[in-house]
Motif scaffolding. Structure first.
Motif, PDB file in Angstrom:
ATOM      1  N   PHE A 157       0.831  -1.205   0.000  1.00 38.39           N
ATOM      2  CA  PHE A 157       0.000   0.000   0.000  1.00 38.39           C
ATOM      3  C   PHE A 157       0.868   1.257   0.000  1.00 38.39           C
ATOM      4  O   PHE A 157       0.596   2.214  -0.739  1.00 38.39           O
ATOM      5  CB  PHE A 157      -0.920  -0.013   1.224  1.00 38.39           C
ATOM      6  N   ILE A 158       1.927   1.271   0.798  1.00 40.55           N
ATOM      7  CA  ILE A 158       2.830   2.420   0.850  1.00 40.55           C
ATOM      8  C   ILE A 158       3.456   2.666  -0.521  1.00 40.55           C
ATOM      9  O   ILE A 158       3.506   3.810  -1.003  1.00 40.55           O
ATOM     10  CB  ILE A 158       3.927   2.194   1.918  1.00 40.55           C
ATOM     11  N   VAL A 159       3.926   1.601  -1.157  1.00 41.21           N
ATOM     12  CA  VAL A 159       4.552   1.735  -2.475  1.00 41.21           C
ATOM     13  C   VAL A 159       3.553   2.294  -3.487  1.00 41.21           C
ATOM     14  O   VAL A 159       3.876   3.208  -4.264  1.00 41.21           O
ATOM     15  CB  VAL A 159       5.117   0.382  -2.953  1.00 41.21           C
ATOM     16  N   LEU A 160       2.333   1.765  -3.483  1.00 37.00           N
ATOM     17  CA  LEU A 160       1.316   2.228  -4.429  1.00 37.00           C
ATOM     18  C   LEU A 160       0.979   3.696  -4.220  1.00 37.00           C
ATOM     19  O   LEU A 160       0.829   4.453  -5.193  1.00 37.00           O
ATOM     20  CB  LEU A 160       0.050   1.370  -4.296  1.00 37.00           C
ATOM     21  N   VAL A 161       0.854   4.116  -2.978  1.00 34.70           N
ATOM     22  CA  VAL A 161       0.544   5.517  -2.683  1.00 34.70           C
ATOM     23  C   VAL A 161       1.671   6.423  -3.166  1.00 34.70           C
ATOM     24  O   VAL A 161       1.432   7.471  -3.786  1.00 34.70           O
ATOM     25  CB  VAL A 161       0.292   5.720  -1.173  1.00 34.70           C
ATOM     26  N   LEU A 162       2.918   6.034  -2.896  1.00 38.56           N
ATOM     27  CA  LEU A 162       4.062   6.852  -3.312  1.00 38.56           C
ATOM     28  C   LEU A 162       4.177   6.917  -4.829  1.00 38.56           C
ATOM     29  O   LEU A 162       4.510   7.972  -5.391  1.00 38.56           O
ATOM     30  CB  LEU A 162       5.349   6.307  -2.702  1.00 38.56           C
TER      31      LEU A 162
END
Length: 371
Positions: A325-330
């Motif tokens: 999720f963090i990677v996708l948001v960034l």
């Protein structure tokens, strides 16, 4: 020397601060994990390392704000009143954020946006000070922090509830100056450190920036070692906060403040020293993220912090779900910033902070001419 064009390496460093901030916040808000910090580090070393690195985000933002103001005042023509107006707008945005995130902040809460806004407001006064005077103010601010913490008996570790509670005696004053998330003391020192580093960068005196960071690190280590040994006087009630090292900066004691400042300054030194070799393009994802750091700060807090609570997904993700999720948001933020750049980030908060003072100035000038 006068800096005539935008320095993309500084934007890139601000972009790194955005990544550190977002990954730490999303990790804390969504990852379903509980336990003592040391046990979590042992069980999840990678996740906890990244979370710890996120603690550099706010220090970097404040130091780079100081650098930016030093660069601005180096221009042949600059507008002190306009800068003060911008500072008040950033401060106002801080209170807008408070209102929009009632599950995190109360109206009087004093967060990093408030601290940046206040620092920008007083920057024309700092501009008039020479380096010696600025170093004196820097030192006094650090000393005032632990002095006021001692006077008001601030706990050694404070909670979110404590940092948002204005019902204590002198509550509003305490949140702004002592007990808030990023109170004036010691956090104005971070801005001043950046202001000094910016001046030395303009003078092409990078060695002074490095020595400043090294000196702060040495002092922090010395204070901490004296406390750990322990040297008896370091445990005295009224001075122990000058010596006590804690990786937590809620509240910030002297050693951790010095280490965070020195770490931020040394990062600026590295990016300044190797800015030609690094050669960040204006299209680089770090640069475009850095250009809208203020917008992303406010947007991600409102959307994800408040949104996760309203949707019932606060701390419900597994470790792997959180990481993805963090990677996708960034990635989303980077792509959005890349395309937003094509219209010069129009309607971003950064754009509004520049546009509103200029619009007001033109209107005032027009009225003065007609009258």
């Amino acid at each position: 020397m006068e800096i005539s064009k935008r320095i993309t390496s500084i934007d890139a460093l601000r972009g790194i601060a955005v990544i550190l901030m977002v990954q730490q916040h999303l990790g804390y808000w969504f990852w379903d994990v509980h336990g003592a910090t040391l046990s979590l580090v042992a069980k999840h070393p990678i996740m906890m390392t990244f979370s710890g690195m996120g603690g550099m985000a706010a220090p970097l933002f404040l130091v780079l704000a100081g650098v930016g103001m030093a660069l601005y005042f180096n221009k042949e023509v600059h507008d002190n009143k306009g800068i003060v107006f911008r500072g008040f707008l950033i401060l106002l945005l801080g209170y807008v954020l408070n209102i929009c995130t009632p599950k995190w902040f109360t109206l009087p809460s004093w967060y990093v946006l408030h601290m940046i806004g206040f620092s920008v407001v007083v920057s024309p006064l700092l501009k008039k000070c020479n380096d010696t005077v600025l170093l004196m103010i820097f030192t006094i601010a650090l000393m005032m922090a632990v002095t006021l913490q001692t006077i008001f008996n601030t706990p050694m570790v404070i909670s979110n509830q404590f940092m948002t509670n204005a019902s204590k005696p002198y509550g509003y004053f305490r949140l702004i100056f002592v007990d808030g998330f990023f109170p004036i003391f010691p956090w104005i020192s971070f801005f001043i450190a950046g202001f000094l580093a910016g001046r030395w960068f303009i003078q092409n005196n990078l060695k002074k920036i490095f020595l400043f960071a090294a000196l702060l690190t040495a002092i922090a280590l010395l204070l901490s070692i004296l406390y750990i040994i322990p040297v008896p006087f370091t445990r005295l009630l009224y001075i122990k906060r000058f010596f006590r090292f804690s990786p937590m900066f809620y509240p910030a004691h002297t050693p951790i403040s010095l280490l965070l400042i020195s770490g931020s300054v040394i990062l600026f030194y590295i990016f300044a020293k190797f800015k030609e070799k690094l050669s960040f393009s204006e299209k680089n994802f770090l640069v475009v993220l850095g250009r809208i750091s203020l917008t992303l700060l406010i947007f991600h807090v409102i959307l994800f912090r408040e949104g996760s609570l309203y949707l019932g997904i606060w701390k419900t993700f597994t470790k792997w779900q959180t990481g993805v999720f963090i990677v996708l948001v960034l990635v989303f933020f980077s792509v959005a910033a890349y395309f937003w750049r094509k219209i010069e980030f129009k309607f971003s908060l950064e754009w509004l902070i520049r546009f509103i003072p200029e619009k007001v100035k033109r209107l005032l000038f027009k009225n003065s001419v007609t009258h």
